[in-house]
Design an enzyme around this catalytic site. Structure first.
Site, PDB file in Angstrom:
ATOM      1  N   LYS A   1     -10.137  -5.630  -5.672  1.00 44.13           N
ATOM      2  CA  LYS A   1     -10.784  -4.539  -5.572  1.00 44.13           C
ATOM      3  C   LYS A   1      -9.799  -3.134  -5.499  1.00 44.13           C
ATOM      4  O   LYS A   1     -10.325  -2.278  -6.171  1.00 44.13           O
ATOM      5  CB  LYS A   1     -11.735  -4.226  -4.426  1.00 44.13           C
ATOM      6  CG  LYS A   1     -11.311  -4.355  -3.073  1.00 44.13           C
ATOM      7  CD  LYS A   1     -12.326  -4.329  -2.114  1.00 44.13           C
ATOM      8  CE  LYS A   1     -11.915  -4.769  -0.624  1.00 44.13           C
ATOM      9  NZ  LYS A   1     -11.734  -6.163  -0.427  1.00 44.13           N
TER      10      LYS A   1
ATOM     11  N   LYS B   1      -3.560  -9.734 -10.329  1.00 41.10           N
ATOM     12  CA  LYS B   1      -4.526 -10.476  -9.441  1.00 41.10           C
ATOM     13  C   LYS B   1      -5.738  -9.698  -9.139  1.00 41.10           C
ATOM     14  O   LYS B   1      -5.595  -8.532  -9.152  1.00 41.10           O
ATOM     15  CB  LYS B   1      -3.617 -10.365  -8.038  1.00 41.10           C
ATOM     16  CG  LYS B   1      -4.446 -10.991  -6.856  1.00 41.10           C
ATOM     17  CD  LYS B   1      -3.907 -10.450  -5.743  1.00 41.10           C
ATOM     18  CE  LYS B   1      -5.133 -10.659  -4.631  1.00 41.10           C
ATOM     19  NZ  LYS B   1      -5.226 -10.262  -3.312  1.00 41.10           N
TER      20      LYS B   1
ATOM     21  N   LYS C   1       0.932  -1.484   0.056  1.00 42.42           N
ATOM     22  CA  LYS C   1       0.013  -0.174  -0.006  1.00 42.42           C
ATOM     23  C   LYS C   1       0.897   1.388   0.270  1.00 42.42           C
ATOM     24  O   LYS C   1       0.718   2.215  -0.672  1.00 42.42           O
ATOM     25  CB  LYS C   1      -1.113  -0.064   0.985  1.00 42.42           C
ATOM     26  CG  LYS C   1      -1.952  -1.164   0.912  1.00 42.42           C
ATOM     27  CD  LYS C   1      -3.208  -1.049   1.699  1.00 42.42           C
ATOM     28  CE  LYS C   1      -4.075  -2.378   1.434  1.00 42.42           C
ATOM     29  NZ  LYS C   1      -5.056  -2.748   2.285  1.00 42.42           N
TER      30      LYS C   1
END
Ligand code: ADP
Ligand code: TRP
Length: 338
Positions: free
Chosen positions: A208, A205, A110
């Site tokens: 969301k 992959k 992230k």
């Protein structure tokens, strides 16, 4: 056998969530005492709208039930209803090396995508470990991306046991050879190899966070549009198609009825069928797999009070499972007398 897993209600559930996680949960509800929860505290790291967070939590609960979870067999509950979790999370955190968290994929990925590094995201694996350890879970069905978290969980459980259980022997964690057993049981990850990472419509992959998902309960036309836009290469109709890193090939393999798969695979490898035809087949397979659950999902979402009742009942049962372990922890660390 106690089986435990959680899914973050942080968006619409997609095919990756189903084939990588929820399908196993449903199968495993017959194999032991299963506890499944909506990780709504984890989801606060990404959903910063209370109304939406609440709605997604109910939708995810409805999705589980629509996809075959039986609330009379498995315990379905909301993470935030387990009030003792905060305490266990903190206690565990006092033993967690910063260096572990700095190399956690969730945090590193992230950060690499430019997202801010809040404490919640950094400490995410600690809350996840508390989720698992508080119930004395034996098996944790998860996708491959969660393996590192499970390894951390085992390491930290061992650290806790070494620190707080006199005579604890890490080589004999369950006390089978005469040593005292740990307060925390060491959980095992339960990974399904064949569908461990499902690819999204862009070939990465399915996630969301990448905007490449096919939603299980999404609008029918939208689902079709997404399937028809799955990225493929420029192989002409008549030539064999590459299977490596092909999202379309994988999705077909995952969703085609067993009786139809050998023919699809054969034509894929010899040529003669174009990508467009395969995509149309995939649309049909999607409906074959999910039309029934989609109907049930719509029904469940019409009775939110009933969903609430199911979750509250689930939380009561989950807290009863956690109670003896929580009590041992409290005594061991000295925040409670026996
Ligand atoms: P997302 O990547 O969309 O945010 P989550 O991280 O909430 O999904 O994942 C929930 C569960 O679904 C996890 O157990 C995860 O391993 C599984 N999962 C998510 N995406 C995939 C995928 N593409 N293939 C297989 N399993 C997946
Ligand atoms: N981190 C998991 C995910 O994103 C969700 C989760 C939270 C979880 N706590 C857990 C999964 C405990 C298994 C066990 O998918």
């Amino acid at each position: 056998m106690r089986i435990l897993s959680g899914v973050q209600p942080s968006g619409q559930l997609h095919l990756g969530n189903y084939f990588g996680a929820i399908r196993q949960f449903v199968e495993l509800q017959n194999k032991g005492e299963a506890l499944y929860f909506l990780a709504n505290l984890h989801a606060l790291n990404s959903v910063r709208d209370g109304q939406l967070a609440y709605q997604l939590t109910l939708e995810t609960a409805a999705a589980f039930l629509a996809l075959g979870l039986d609330a009379s067999k498995a315990i379905l509950f909301r993470q935030s209803d387990i009030l003792e979790l905060g305490e266990v999370y903190w206690v565990l955190g006092t033993l967690v090396p910063m260096s572990n968290l700095e190399r956690a994929h969730s945090y590193k990925d992230k950060r690499a995508r430019g997202l801010s590094a809040d404490l919640g995201l950094f400490a995410y694996p600690v809350l996840m470990a508390a989720d698992i350890l508080i119930y004395g879970s034996d098996w944790v069905p998860v996708g491959k991306d969660q393996i590192q978290h499970l390894e951390f969980c085992r390491d930290w459980a061992t650290k806790f046991n070494v620190a707080y259980v006199p005579g604890y022997e890490p080589a004999d964690p369950n006390g089978e050879n005469g040593n005292p057993p740990g307060i925390f049981k060491l959980p095992e990850a339960f990974i399904r190899e064949e569908t461990s990472v499902l690819l999204g419509i862009d070939g990465q992959k399915m996630s969301k966070s990448y905007g490449n998902t096919i939603e299980l309960f999404g609008d029918e036309r939208e689902v079709k549009k997404k399937i028809m836009s799955i990225k493929t290469d420029s192989s002409p109709i008549e030539t064999p198609k590459p299977t490596e890193n092909s999202a379309l090939f994988e999705l077909l393999k995952t969703m085609a009825p067993q009786s139809e798969w050998p023919e699809i695979e054969a034509s894929w490898r010899t040529g003669g069928v174009g990508y467009g035809s395969y995509k149309k087949k995939l649309v049909d397979y999607f409906h074959l797999c999910f039309d029934e659950p989609r109907k049930r999902f719509a029904q469940l979402m019409r009775d939110k009070a009933e969903l609430e009742r199911i979750l509250v009942r689930g939380a009561e049962k989950a807290r009863a499972c956690a109670a003896p372990i929580v009590q041992k922890i409290r005594v061991a660390v000295g925040i409670s007398r026996c």
